[in-house]
Design a protein around this motif. Structure first.
Motif, mmCIF file in Angstrom:
data_model
loop_
_atom_site.group_PDB
_atom_site.id
_atom_site.type_symbol
_atom_site.label_atom_id
_atom_site.label_comp_id
_atom_site.label_asym_id
_atom_site.label_seq_id
_atom_site.Cartn_x
_atom_site.Cartn_y
_atom_site.Cartn_z
ATOM 1 N N ALA A 165 0.788 -1.217 -0.012
ATOM 2 C CA ALA A 165 -0.035 0.115 -0.086
ATOM 3 C C ALA A 165 0.987 1.173 0.037
ATOM 4 O O ALA A 165 0.490 2.199 -0.522
ATOM 5 C CB ALA A 165 -1.057 0.089 1.082
ATOM 6 N N GLU A 215 -1.347 -2.260 7.045
ATOM 7 C CA GLU A 215 -0.043 -3.193 6.941
ATOM 8 C C GLU A 215 0.974 -2.989 7.736
ATOM 9 O O GLU A 215 2.031 -3.447 7.590
ATOM 10 C CB GLU A 215 0.309 -3.060 5.393
ATOM 11 N N GLU A 244 -5.322 1.648 4.513
ATOM 12 C CA GLU A 244 -4.283 0.411 4.290
ATOM 13 C C GLU A 244 -3.062 0.357 4.681
ATOM 14 O O GLU A 244 -2.375 -0.717 5.100
ATOM 15 C CB GLU A 244 -4.444 0.315 2.510
ATOM 16 N N GLN A 295 -8.771 5.711 2.482
ATOM 17 C CA GLN A 295 -8.594 4.677 2.184
ATOM 18 C C GLN A 295 -7.107 4.181 2.283
ATOM 19 O O GLN A 295 -6.724 3.146 2.678
ATOM 20 C CB GLN A 295 -9.276 4.188 0.858
#
Length: 412
Positions: free
Chosen positions: A318, A388, A384, A380
């Motif tokens: 990401a 992660e 993300e 978003q």
């Protein structure tokens, strides 16, 4: 499962709250601070800059002790008043651009931070964490909430809307033309409904205030170890936060300005760029990027568009997809030789509301050689990257709303 609790806020009186509220101390220039403190005896700046009273700069733990003394004086003088009952606070900000932010001020759990229920997306600096932890331990209060965001929730949204139909306890406008509203929510049944909705959330995210969150967690660890009777209900187990739904969060970009081309001529620089980007000269009119992985550049009096040649770049996680990271890994580091984005004095940052005209004027002045514009990150993307366990480069996001100090205060 996210945990929030009501708390007994210390607040200014309605009559003077607009005079008390202040932006973070470091966001003022010296002249601005001097002006505000000289003409406004109620400003929260008098608390965080206690040496002003003696016309003397005070630092370190001596300053912290004076901050505590000045805070106690504000309470003794009736400028600040402590609530009788633990409450949540519905809080609304409408800025000068018409953007509206609605959320809840509550105490959030340091243990949730430890267990990664409260997730972060930025690195913190250990020295700053320790410094602010010591500050909190000495002064015994926190006056600026951490900004957290949570998934949009119909139940919480309806409670906020119903509460806002009532007469606001606070309504005031700051000199930056943002208007603030606050409603006290002390109905136990309603508080329980809100808490139950947060309990259903596996994760909430830090939008702004990573160092304050980290410092509050360090304070929690210290105090927990020192307290043989620790039971988890002590005030140090929590820190004050302003929680807003993801749809209310606004993220703007930070554009980049660089002082030199790392020894390259303009032509050599463009040739190196050409290996990674398709370059188009856009002339003298200001030009901004329109989509991810697409940058604008101002160099030697002209604007350029840069389109990533995706065959030469792999998105492995990401973070790789974040434009601030992409710019760093393809241009700033390998071509311009900027390794440390936080400390290299060859690079400066301009947040998005100033747009490309500021980049143009900064380069035209001769102070900088080249400027880059980018599209803002999305909520978003932020989630993300946090999910992660990765962190964004410094100055990847300019988050709105910007909060004020001294409106609600959380005591330890």
């Amino acid at each position: 499962m996210a945990k929030i609790i009501p708390f007994k806020a210390v607040k200014p009186t309605r009559a003077i709250v607009g005079l008390v509220a202040a932006r973070p101390y470091q966001s003022y220039t010296l002249d601005e601070r001097e002006s505000r403190m000289g003409y406004n005896p109620y400003s929260f700046l008098h608390i965080v800059n206690p040496g002003y009273k003696y016309d003397q700069e005070v630092t370190g733990e001596e300053r912290y002790r004076l901050v505590k003394s000045r805070y106690e004086e504000f309470k003794e003088d009736g400028i600040f008043v402590t609530e009788n009952k633990p409450s949540l606070y519905v809080y609304k900000i409408v800025n000068r651009y018409g953007q509206e932010f609605n959320g809840i001020i509550a105490a959030t759990s340091a243990e949730d931070y430890e267990k990664d229920v409260i997730k972060k997306h930025e690195d913190t600096i250990a020295k700053r964490e320790q410094t602010f932890k010591t500050y909190l331990q000495t002064v015994g209060f926190n006056a600026e909430p951490v900004l957290l965001t949570y998934p949009d929730n119909v139940v919480i949204s309806n409670i906020i809307k119903e509460t806002q139909k009532e007469y606001a306890e606070f309504e005031f406008t700051m000199t930056y033309r943002d208007t603030h509203y606050l409603w006290k929510l002390d109905n136990d049944e309603t508080i329980n409904k809100i808490q139950n909705e947060f309990k259903k959330m596996e994760t909430i995210y830090i939008a702004d205030g990573h160092h304050r969150s980290a410092s509050s967690y360090l304070l929690y660890k210290d105090e927990k170890e020192k307290n043989p009777n620790h039971n988890g209900s002590e005030s140090y187990n929590f820190f004050m936060s302003y929680l807003i739904p993801e749809s209310d969060l606004v993220i703007q970009e930070f554009n980049r300005l660089v002082k030199d081309l790392n020894g390259l001529t303009k032509e050599e620089f463009l040739i190196k760029l050409d290996a990674v980007y398709r370059i188009e000269n856009r002339g003298i009119m200001p030009y901004s990027p329109s989509k991810p992985h697409h940058f604008s550049m101002y160099l030697d009096g002209e604007f350029y568009s840069l389109y990533l040649r995706k065959t030469n770049y792999n998105f492995e996680n990401a973070l790789d997809k974040l434009d601030a990271q992409l710019l760093y890994s393809t241009i700033l580091d390998p071509i311009l030789g900027i390794k440390d984005l936080r400390n290299d004095n060859r690079i400066e940052y301009v947040h998005g509301k100033h747009e490309m005209i500021t980049i143009k004027s900064s380069v035209d002045s001769g102070k900088f050689k080249v400027g880059f514009g980018m599209c803002p990150a999305t909520v978003q993307q932020m989630k993300e990257i946090a999910n992660e366990g990765l962190t964004m480069p410094p100055k990847s996001t300019y988050i709105l709303p910007k909060l004020r100090s001294g409106i609600t205060i959380y005591e330890y």
